[in-house]
Design a protein around this motif. Structure first.
Motif, short mmCIF file in Angstrom:
data_model
loop_
_atom_site.label_atom_id
_atom_site.label_comp_id
_atom_site.label_asym_id
_atom_site.label_seq_id
_atom_site.Cartn_x
_atom_site.Cartn_y
_atom_site.Cartn_z
N PHE A 388 -20.72 9.21 27.05
CA PHE A 388 -22.05 8.62 26.84
C PHE A 388 -23.09 9.39 27.65
N ARG A 391 -23.75 13.06 26.40
CA ARG A 391 -24.63 13.24 25.24
C ARG A 391 -26.04 13.56 25.68
N LEU A 401 -24.28 3.58 34.46
CA LEU A 401 -23.30 2.68 33.84
C LEU A 401 -21.94 2.76 34.57
N ASN A 538 -15.67 -3.96 27.24
CA ASN A 538 -14.77 -5.11 27.18
C ASN A 538 -13.38 -4.63 26.72
N LEU B 12 -24.71 -8.83 15.01
CA LEU B 12 -23.84 -7.91 15.75
C LEU B 12 -24.20 -7.92 17.23
N PHE B 16 -22.03 -9.37 20.34
CA PHE B 16 -21.66 -8.47 21.43
C PHE B 16 -22.06 -9.07 22.78
N GLU B 19 -19.77 -11.90 23.72
CA GLU B 19 -18.40 -11.51 24.05
C GLU B 19 -18.31 -10.69 25.33
N ASN B 20 -19.42 -10.09 25.72
CA ASN B 20 -19.34 -9.17 26.88
C ASN B 20 -20.03 -9.68 28.14
N ARG B 25 -22.58 -16.12 27.11
CA ARG B 25 -21.54 -16.99 26.55
C ARG B 25 -21.89 -18.46 26.76
N THR B 45 -27.67 -2.57 33.95
CA THR B 45 -26.40 -1.91 33.64
C THR B 45 -25.85 -2.43 32.31
N LEU B 48 -27.34 -0.72 29.45
CA LEU B 48 -26.70 0.57 29.19
C LEU B 48 -25.38 0.39 28.44
N GLU B 49 -24.65 -0.68 28.78
CA GLU B 49 -23.39 -0.94 28.07
C GLU B 49 -23.66 -1.23 26.59
N ILE B 51 -26.30 -0.19 24.92
CA ILE B 51 -26.75 1.06 24.30
C ILE B 51 -25.55 1.95 23.96
N MET B 52 -24.60 2.02 24.89
CA MET B 52 -23.42 2.85 24.63
C MET B 52 -22.68 2.34 23.39
N PHE B 53 -22.55 1.03 23.31
CA PHE B 53 -21.87 0.43 22.15
C PHE B 53 -22.62 0.78 20.85
N ASP B 56 -22.27 4.48 19.86
CA ASP B 56 -20.96 4.77 19.28
C ASP B 56 -20.83 4.16 17.88
N LYS B 57 -21.35 2.94 17.76
CA LYS B 57 -21.21 2.21 16.50
C LYS B 57 -21.98 2.91 15.37
#
Lengths: 640, 87
Positions: A388, A391, A401, A538, B12, B16, B19-20, B25, B45, B48-49, B51-53, B56-57
């Motif tokens: 990540f 990139r 992160l 996760n 979505l 997310f 779940e994360n 929750r 942070t 950023l998690e 954004i990373m997801f 990738d998605k």
């Protein structure tokens, strides 16, 4: 489980005697204390030490086919033996025992060398075909059970479940292979067939050796295969959860087959909690569970263990591991593991299996394998974050992160620049097939500085051996699969299932069974899209989706805590054999490590009141003491 | 205009978050116009998690300069931003 041994004088044709096999087999008595068995056929001899688990009264080995033209000694379990037996009976085979071993000889008669494809289990097998005068040695797909062999100059092959069995033959002189040591102090493990002893080879998981007068053939009968990066089937999550749940249910069911009580480990993490909850829910209302707690709170998980115990209701037994007990047991740990290590974590599991045995239990289920095949390890997430970041390598935000994964990155007084430099090494080299592990391996390699100059042959490069050993398809796979593959091919068999698994269990004659390592589960897991394994950060997402309902929220949503044990405080300045390995005289006499460097390292810890002075130094402490103990047992003392 | 429906993207992202992130929750409802940072659902942070997801998605790359509240701080803004990136 059991231990197997053998000698085949394939070229000289000289006869093998039982007297030669006895010391080899008795060296494995901890693996099978219940009974010894031998078989001699001219220049071929087989030995077996038995731990009775299935067919308690009739399961003696060797086992034969109808006309005794095929003979087998075997360590392990064939979990699908009932179904396989039924299949073979319909094809006309007659059985004289009710155990699982006999299915091997009849399956060989029926399917030839492909018999192994029909086995669902954990095994190391030596099969002798009298008519062909051909010996087959093979090992389970993922490396649960060990098997070592040596080829002597006169063409004789000797083999045993543990290296000490080979050394007990007196036919191999114990001598350290420094390339093998170099591998352990780089990759944490050996690359099969190399071991840390010259002339002793490890048969790699998923491989088969065929030895006859026409020579030795090696073939891989099973290996990890992942879909191409764009070749995942377009199926909803529900398809994967439904099929996986069925497979894991069946895997657990098969692994409860035994004529003795099957208990379960309960670490407080997700994986063993799932296994224990499934057994309790579907199979055994009187489940006994075992766990290890630590006096050092930094490593202790007993609060979660007890939460699970209370949630599912098991008869639970716990043993406490403290610095003294870890230190006191470590000498035996290395005797059984037969290799150096950069962790102390096997020691508490040695203590735990002793508790299991003291409770009269011979078989335990554990959660091993879930981290490898469902994305549980931090190294997988570290790989994701570094990609990540890669990139946009100039980004100042992306590396932040890492602190979600490693809280010490933001808490540490070393500052962002230090950690960015540490994790940024080789950042944009994302085409490297070992990208996920390059930082770990580079960091571990620093420990080699403690060895005396020139000893480890600084020109030796494990990379070429690694390339030869690993699949050529790795770059076709998704980056997560590449990292999973490295873990499953190297760390899983080379450390987790051996030094921390089989050896610590068998040291106390306890058999481990691993529902997540059923090859059907592994093969299906490989087809699951990476986003269902790790979603964001996760981990083991799909397992949480399936089993969230039968676990307490605190367990299913708990971030993974790596299983570790204290190192420096266990080994420095204690009155144990392990601690005595740091004596200056011993360091000098054994000749592996630079005495001044070792003393500097020890003093660093002493000044720090025994607390960690960093990951590399912790690895060095464990590495030094374990390497010294290896020498102590196998070179100096020859305690076989 | 992107190819993924706004409602699908919104679902979505909410799934997310639930779940994360523990804070998400426990909420009965996550409002799409509520600041994710101010409401404590997610921290920087966590952004950023997420954004990373999403990178990738949807196989996109988001620049540092685009990592700003008007793009990311509410689910509505995120969905609009992702649409502008061709998602």
């Amino acid at each position: 489980m059991c231990g197997i041994t053998g000698i085949y004088r394939v070229k000289s044709g000289e006869p093998v005697s039982k007297q030669e096999l006895i010391p080899m087999t008795e060296a494995l008595r901890h693996r099978g204390p219940d009974e010894y068995g031998y078989y001699i056929n001219g220049n071929l001899g087989l030995g077996h030490s038995r731990l009775s688990i299935i067919d308690l009264s009739g399961g003696s080995q060797p086992v034969y086919n109808e006309d005794k033209s095929i003979c087998v000694v075997f360590n392990g379990e064939i979990f699908n033996y009932i179904e396989l037996r039924e299949l073979l009976q319909t094809k006309g085979h007659r059985f004289y025992t009710s155990g699982d071993t006999e299915t091997i000889v009849h399956a060989y008669e029926e399917f030839g060398a492909d018999f192994v494809d029909h086995l669902n289990g954990q095994f190391a097998i030596a099969l002798w075909d009298v008519k062909k005068r051909e010996l087959i040695l093979t090992r389970d797909r993922v490396g649960i059970l060990p098997l070592y062999y040596s080829l002597l100059n006169d063409g004789t092959i000797i083999f045993a479940s543990e290296m000490k069995g080979i050394l007990a033959s007196g036919l191999i002189h114990p001598e350290i292979d420094f390339a093998g040591v170099n591998q352990v102090f780089s990759l944490w493990v050996n690359i099969p067939p190399r071991t840390v002893f010259k002339g002793i080879n490890e048969l790699a998981p998923g491989k088969m050796l065929t030895i006859s007068e026409s020579g030795i053939k090696e073939r891989r009968y099973w290996g990890y295969i992942f879909p191409g990066i764009n070749e995942y089937e377009d199926k909803p999550l529900s398809y994967y959860t439904s099929r996986l749940e069925e497979l894991i249910y069946d895997s657990v069911k098969l692994r409860l087959r035994a004529d003795v009580t099957v208990a379960s480990y309960l670490s407080g993490g997700l994986d063993s909690s799932i296994v224990s909850a499934l057994v309790k829910k579907h199979h055994n209302r009187d489940l006994v569970t075992f766990s290890v707690g630590f006096s050092d709170e930094a490593f202790d998980e007993r609060a979660w263990q007890m939460e699970m115990v209370n949630h599912i209701g098991t008869d639970h037994r716990m043993v406490n591991a403290d610095y003294d007990s870890i230190s006191a047991s470590f000498s035996e740990v290395i005797f059984h593991a037969e290799k150096p290590m950069i962790r102390s974590a096997p020691a508490p599991l040695f203590i735990l299996s002793r508790l299991v045995r003291e409770n009269g239990i011979k078989v335990v289920l554990t959660g091993e394998g879930a981290d490898e095949f469902f994305g549980g390890y931090n190294i997988f997430k570290e790989d994701m974050i570094r990609r990540f970041w890669a990139r946009n390598p100039e980004s100042v935000k992306r590396p932040k992160l890492l602190s979600a994964l490693y809280p010490y990155v933001s808490r540490s007084g070393r500052g962002n620049a230090f950690w960015n430099s540490f994790f940024g090494k080789g950042l944009t080299d994302t085409g490297n097939p070992h990208y996920s592990h390059s930082i770990r391996w580079g960091n571990t390699s620093q420990v080699k500085r403690f060895f005396n100059d020139g000893l480890l042959d600084e020109g030796y490069d494990a990379a070429s051996e690694l390339e030869e050993y690993l699949s050529q398809d790795i770059m076709k796979w998704h980056p997560l699969c590449r990292a999973q593959y490295l873990e499953a091919s190297l760390f899983l068999p080379g450390y987790l299932l051996s030094s921390q698994g089989d050896r610590m269990l068998m040291a106390n004659s306890v058999e481990g069974r691993f529902p997540f390592l059923d090859h059907r589960v592994i093969e299906f897991a490989a087809t699951i899209p990476p986003e269902y394994k790790i979603r964001g950060l996760n981990e083991k997402y799909i397992l949480k989706k399936i089993y969230g309902g039968i676990l307490p929220e605190s367990i299913s949503s708990r971030p993974k805590q790596p299983y570790r044990a204290p190192i420096a405080r266990s080994f420095i300045d204690r009155d144990t054999i392990a601690s005595s390995m740091f004596d200056g005289d011993t360091i000098r006499r054994y000749g592996y490590f630079n005495p001044e460097s070792v003393e500097l390292l020890l003093n660093k810890y002493r000044k720090n009141n025994g607390t960690s002075t960093g990951e590399r130094n912790d690895m060095a402490i464990a590495g030094i003491v374990s390497m010294q103990l290896l020498h102590h047992h196998f070179i100096e003392k020859r305690s076989l | 205009m992107g190819s993924v429906q706004s409602a699908t993207l919104t679902d979505l992202i909410i799934t997310f978050l639930r779940e994360n992130f523990i804070a998400a929750r426990s909420l009965k409802e996550i409002k799409t116009d509520e600041s994710l940072l101010d409401s404590g659902i997610i921290d920087s942070t966590g952004i950023l998690e997420l954004i990373m997801f999403l990178e990738d998605k949807f196989n996109i790359t988001i620049e540092d300069e685009e990592l700003m509240p008007e793009n990311l701080d509410t689910i509505q803004n995120l969905v609009s931003f992702l649409s502008s990136k061709g998602v």
